[in-house]
Scaffold this motif. Structure first.
Motif, PDB file in Angstrom:
ATOM      1  N   UNK A   1      21.915  -3.793  -9.307  1.00  0.00           N
ATOM      2  CA  UNK A   1      21.079  -3.427  -8.158  1.00  0.00           C
ATOM      3  C   UNK A   1      21.316  -1.984  -7.740  1.00  0.00           C
ATOM      4  N   UNK A   2      22.570  -1.545  -7.747  1.00  0.00           N
ATOM      5  CA  UNK A   2      22.871  -0.169  -7.346  1.00  0.00           C
ATOM      6  C   UNK A   2      22.285   0.838  -8.314  1.00  0.00           C
ATOM      7  N   UNK A   3      22.355   0.557  -9.593  1.00  0.00           N
ATOM      8  CA  UNK A   3      21.899   1.513 -10.594  1.00  0.00           C
ATOM      9  C   UNK A   3      20.394   1.501 -10.774  1.00  0.00           C
ATOM     10  N   UNK A   4      19.797   0.321 -10.769  1.00  0.00           N
ATOM     11  CA  UNK A   4      18.400   0.195 -11.196  1.00  0.00           C
ATOM     12  C   UNK A   4      17.396   0.119 -10.058  1.00  0.00           C
ATOM     13  N   UNK A   5      17.813  -0.324  -8.868  1.00  0.00           N
ATOM     14  CA  UNK A   5      16.850  -0.500  -7.785  1.00  0.00           C
ATOM     15  C   UNK A   5      16.674   0.822  -7.046  1.00  0.00           C
ATOM     16  N   UNK A   6      15.554   1.477  -7.327  1.00  0.00           N
ATOM     17  CA  UNK A   6      15.235   2.745  -6.684  1.00  0.00           C
ATOM     18  C   UNK A   6      14.579   2.498  -5.326  1.00  0.00           C
ATOM     19  N   UNK A   7      14.289   3.591  -4.622  1.00  0.00           N
ATOM     20  CA  UNK A   7      13.593   3.474  -3.336  1.00  0.00           C
ATOM     21  C   UNK A   7      12.258   2.773  -3.518  1.00  0.00           C
TER      22      UNK A   7
ATOM     23  N   UNK B   1      12.884   7.759 -21.170  1.00  0.00           N
ATOM     24  CA  UNK B   1      11.797   6.811 -21.386  1.00  0.00           C
ATOM     25  C   UNK B   1      12.068   5.503 -20.641  1.00  0.00           C
ATOM     26  N   UNK B   2      13.304   5.007 -20.705  1.00  0.00           N
ATOM     27  CA  UNK B   2      13.655   3.765 -20.006  1.00  0.00           C
ATOM     28  C   UNK B   2      13.445   3.919 -18.499  1.00  0.00           C
ATOM     29  N   UNK B   3      13.873   5.050 -17.950  1.00  0.00           N
ATOM     30  CA  UNK B   3      13.716   5.273 -16.517  1.00  0.00           C
ATOM     31  C   UNK B   3      12.244   5.325 -16.118  1.00  0.00           C
ATOM     32  N   UNK B   4      11.420   5.927 -16.974  1.00  0.00           N
ATOM     33  CA  UNK B   4       9.987   5.999 -16.679  1.00  0.00           C
ATOM     34  C   UNK B   4       9.347   4.615 -16.678  1.00  0.00           C
ATOM     35  N   UNK B   5       9.741   3.783 -17.632  1.00  0.00           N
ATOM     36  CA  UNK B   5       9.157   2.441 -17.747  1.00  0.00           C
ATOM     37  C   UNK B   5       9.625   1.541 -16.604  1.00  0.00           C
ATOM     38  N   UNK B   6      10.880   1.692 -16.170  1.00  0.00           N
ATOM     39  CA  UNK B   6      11.471   0.791 -15.181  1.00  0.00           C
ATOM     40  C   UNK B   6      11.171   1.183 -13.737  1.00  0.00           C
TER      41      UNK B   6
ATOM     42  N   UNK C   1       2.199  -3.530 -13.630  1.00  0.00           N
ATOM     43  CA  UNK C   1       2.297  -2.984 -14.963  1.00  0.00           C
ATOM     44  C   UNK C   1       2.088  -1.477 -14.963  1.00  0.00           C
ATOM     45  N   UNK C   2       1.924  -0.892 -16.163  1.00  0.00           N
ATOM     46  CA  UNK C   2       1.780   0.563 -16.267  1.00  0.00           C
ATOM     47  C   UNK C   2       0.871   0.896 -17.438  1.00  0.00           C
ATOM     48  N   UNK C   3       0.343   2.130 -17.404  1.00  0.00           N
ATOM     49  CA  UNK C   3      -0.544   2.616 -18.460  1.00  0.00           C
ATOM     50  C   UNK C   3       0.108   3.806 -19.161  1.00  0.00           C
ATOM     51  N   UNK C   4      -0.540   4.256 -20.202  1.00  0.00           N
ATOM     52  CA  UNK C   4      -0.086   5.440 -20.935  1.00  0.00           C
ATOM     53  C   UNK C   4       0.053   6.625 -19.977  1.00  0.00           C
ATOM     54  N   UNK C   5      -0.941   6.823 -19.132  1.00  0.00           N
ATOM     55  CA  UNK C   5      -0.933   7.984 -18.224  1.00  0.00           C
ATOM     56  C   UNK C   5       0.220   7.919 -17.231  1.00  0.00           C
ATOM     57  N   UNK C   6       0.622   6.718 -16.810  1.00  0.00           N
ATOM     58  CA  UNK C   6       1.735   6.584 -15.864  1.00  0.00           C
ATOM     59  C   UNK C   6       3.040   7.073 -16.489  1.00  0.00           C
ATOM     60  N   UNK C   7       3.276   6.721 -17.761  1.00  0.00           N
ATOM     61  CA  UNK C   7       4.487   7.158 -18.446  1.00  0.00           C
ATOM     62  C   UNK C   7       4.436   8.654 -18.714  1.00  0.00           C
TER      63      UNK C   7
ATOM     64  N   UNK D   1       0.596  -2.359 -19.621  1.00  0.00           N
ATOM     65  CA  UNK D   1       1.745  -2.986 -20.269  1.00  0.00           C
ATOM     66  C   UNK D   1       2.676  -3.534 -19.185  1.00  0.00           C
ATOM     67  N   UNK D   2       3.481  -4.509 -19.561  1.00  0.00           N
ATOM     68  CA  UNK D   2       4.478  -5.064 -18.654  1.00  0.00           C
ATOM     69  C   UNK D   2       5.837  -5.090 -19.334  1.00  0.00           C
ATOM     70  N   UNK D   3       6.887  -5.114 -18.536  1.00  0.00           N
ATOM     71  CA  UNK D   3       8.249  -5.149 -19.057  1.00  0.00           C
ATOM     72  C   UNK D   3       8.618  -6.604 -19.349  1.00  0.00           C
ATOM     73  N   UNK D   4       9.176  -6.872 -20.518  1.00  0.00           N
ATOM     74  CA  UNK D   4       9.617  -8.232 -20.850  1.00  0.00           C
ATOM     75  C   UNK D   4      11.030  -8.469 -20.302  1.00  0.00           C
ATOM     76  N   UNK D   5      11.443  -9.722 -20.313  1.00  0.00           N
ATOM     77  CA  UNK D   5      12.796 -10.032 -19.853  1.00  0.00           C
ATOM     78  C   UNK D   5      13.839  -9.360 -20.750  1.00  0.00           C
ATOM     79  N   UNK D   6      13.559  -9.317 -22.070  1.00  0.00           N
ATOM     80  CA  UNK D   6      14.459  -8.615 -22.984  1.00  0.00           C
ATOM     81  C   UNK D   6      14.495  -7.131 -22.654  1.00  0.00           C
ATOM     82  N   UNK D   7      13.336  -6.568 -22.314  1.00  0.00           N
ATOM     83  CA  UNK D   7      13.279  -5.151 -21.955  1.00  0.00           C
ATOM     84  C   UNK D   7      14.093  -4.847 -20.704  1.00  0.00           C
ATOM     85  N   UNK D   8      14.044  -5.746 -19.717  1.00  0.00           N
ATOM     86  CA  UNK D   8      14.855  -5.561 -18.514  1.00  0.00           C
ATOM     87  C   UNK D   8      16.330  -5.484 -18.871  1.00  0.00           C
ATOM     88  N   UNK D   9      16.768  -6.400 -19.739  1.00  0.00           N
ATOM     89  CA  UNK D   9      18.186  -6.459 -20.109  1.00  0.00           C
ATOM     90  C   UNK D   9      18.599  -5.193 -20.861  1.00  0.00           C
TER      91      UNK D   9
END
Length: 520
Positions: free
Chosen positions: A271-277, A425-430, A438-444, A488-496
């Motif tokens: 939570x401290x590392x991944x949960x942004x504002x 890339x991981x930070x952009x997706x998460x 979800x997100x699009x190409x333009x969002x990343x 696109x959406x993040x999978x549970x494996x992607x979260x891990x």
């Protein structure tokens, strides 16, 4: 149970005994209908028809009457009455009194305390003095009751005009008495249940709490502590009730204490590392808007007893996570500023009644909105925590994504999880806003490249580059395409995998370097 909590509960089902969402502390405030200074002066001039300077001695008489009433109530109930110049630990005093003189219901004690509260003061004015509301020290009375339905509760009343009342109740105490009436087995420790025989029935009972006849109940308690109500000089004025603070908790009861002891530190770090504002606002049902004028703060206290606590603060509303007794994972939403949330209500627009999104108000009639907003926030938070995996499963995922994979018949390289370009890339997706829609190409592309593209050719190069990156993530199962869309959406494996990689680079390496420095 709603779908948003199923991911976390299913993942750790072997170690979880029950899940219960319930209101915890709720504080109501009652205000007599006296508005600002002008309204007060008109009331004294036209309704009471006394001189303004005589109003202060008149109020003092009413204050003495409230204190005398409290002393009489305590004597009649054979309860303790004590006065303190500074505020003591009242809860500890009440527990001590109950140990010395056990009782099952009725008035336990009345404490008088000097506090600074909003009251009336006489000031100089043009031609004549003027009454004004100001904060001044005054006597405040705390009535502690053992109520048949609400257990230990208290009512606080200011003894000086305008006699504001505060009522404190606890939803867990109320639920315990409801389960006793229904003959449901449970074990309770302070404000939590460590064992439930029928969690589903307990949840049904807990969901009734915001729908109780609150105005009737609050007026009943107000009449007990304020004998001035109904007197001629007040007319027919009664209290207007609002919710000053509401806490709503979701408790995950673990059968296996060792599992929670192993899991909880990783939940904190995740939570401290991944949960942004943006994430915190998303959990609370909001978006990060350019005109947002508040702060989003996260505070972790690991030296706290009995366990560590993580608190996310958005203005004056909070999301908290902590463990209770080493057995319960508690997620808690605390609402102090309801107008920061939007709810759907009927409003007249252009002569027609329609449902529109409006700020949530503090009135007691909105209690069911508090319930819905807080419950959804807790569930979103738990849903995000479901990304935390047992260590062995995470290790297997890391091994797989580091090797080449195939996508649509073409070979894709393995991921270098700690490389800087992969981490960006991981930070952009998460990002938090991507979890809802979800997100699009333009969002990343916006997250990876600084500033807009200057030419059409550059824009096309950026789009093609991001497309290759997204195909790489899809090949390794970290993201999936939303059907019939360009999202696109993040999978549970992607979260891990992505969250774990960010943690290793930004937190685990930092801890390792500190250990090496201390060893040196």
């Amino acid at each position: 149970m709603k779908p948003s909590t199923i991911a976390f509960v299913t993942k750790f089902a072997a170690s979880i005994g029950a899940v219960l969402s319930c209101h915890d502390r709720v504080i109501f405030k009652g205000y007599l209908p006296f508005g600002g200074d002008d309204h007060l002066n008109r009331f004294v001039d036209l309704s009471l028809k006394i001189r303004r300077k005589d109003f202060i001695p008149f109020v003092e008489q009413q204050s003495d009457a409230l204190v005398a009433h409290a002393q009489a109530q305590a004597q009649q109930a054979d309860a303790s009455y004590r006065y303190f110049e500074s505020k003591p630990d009242q809860d500890a005093l009440v527990r001590q009194l109950l140990r010395e003189r056990p009782r099952s219901d009725g008035l336990v004690a009345v404490f008088g305390v000097k506090e600074c509260c909003r009251t009336v003061k006489l000031r100089h004015g043009q031609g004549r003095p003027r009454l004004a509301f100001r904060r001044r020290p005054q006597r405040v009375l705390y009535y502690y009751f053992l109520d048949a339905d609400f257990g230990l509760m208290h009512v606080r009343i200011q003894t000086w005009f305008p006699f504001t009342i505060q009522v404190y109740v606890n939803g867990h105490e109320w639920l315990a008495r409801q389960m006793l009436q229904q003959r449901l087995g449970f074990e309770q420790h302070h404000n939590a249940f460590t064992q439930l025989d029928d969690p589903a029935k307990a949840q049904q009972l807990a969901d009734r709490f915001p729908h109780l006849p609150w105005v009737k109940l609050l007026n009943h308690w107000a009449a007990i502590v304020n004998p001035l109500l109904g007197q001629s000089w007040l007319g027919r004025r009664g209290y207007y009730w609002v919710i000053d603070q509401a806490e709503y908790s979701t408790d995950v009861l673990f059968r296996d204490r060792a599992m929670l002891a192993d899991l909880y530190p990783r939940l904190l770090d995740h939570a401290l590392l991944n949960f942004s504002a943006s994430d915190i606002l998303t959990f609370l049902g909001r978006r990060l808007h350019p005109r947002f004028d508040g702060e989003v703060l996260s505070d972790c206290k690991k030296g706290r007893r009995p366990g560590a606590r993580l608190k996310h603060r958005v203005k004056n509303n909070w999301l908290k996570m902590y463990d209770k007794f080493g057995q319960i994972l508690r997620i808690e939403t605390v609402i102090n500023q309801p107008r920061e949330f939007k709810v759907r209500r009927q409003r007249i627009r252009q002569g027609r009644r329609q449902m529109v999104w409006c700020p949530m108000n503090k009135g007691v009639a909105n209690f069911y909105h508090y319930h819905a907003v807080a419950r959804a926030a807790n569930q979103r938070y738990l849903d995000a925590l479901a990304a935390v995996q047992p260590v062995r499963e995470a290790e297997q995922h890391f091994d797989r994504v580091s090797k080449p994979a195939s996508f649509r018949g073409r070979r894709r390289r393995g991921l270098n999880l700690l490389a800087g370009h992969e981490q960006r890339l991981f930070q952009a997706v998460l990002r938090g806003e991507h979890r809802l829609h979800g997100f699009r190409n333009a969002d990343i592309a916006r997250a990876l490249f600084r500033g807009p593209a200057r030419t059409l050719a550059e824009q096309r190069r950026r789009t093609a580059h991001v497309s290759r990156l997204l195909q790489l993530l899809r090949a390794h199962g970290l993201i999936a395409k939303v059907p019939h869309s360009y999202r696109y959406r993040i999978t549970s494996k992607g979260e891990v995998v992505m969250s774990g990689a960010l943690y290793i680079r930004h937190r685990a390496l930092e801890k390792l370097l500190k250990l090496l420095d201390s060893a040196a």
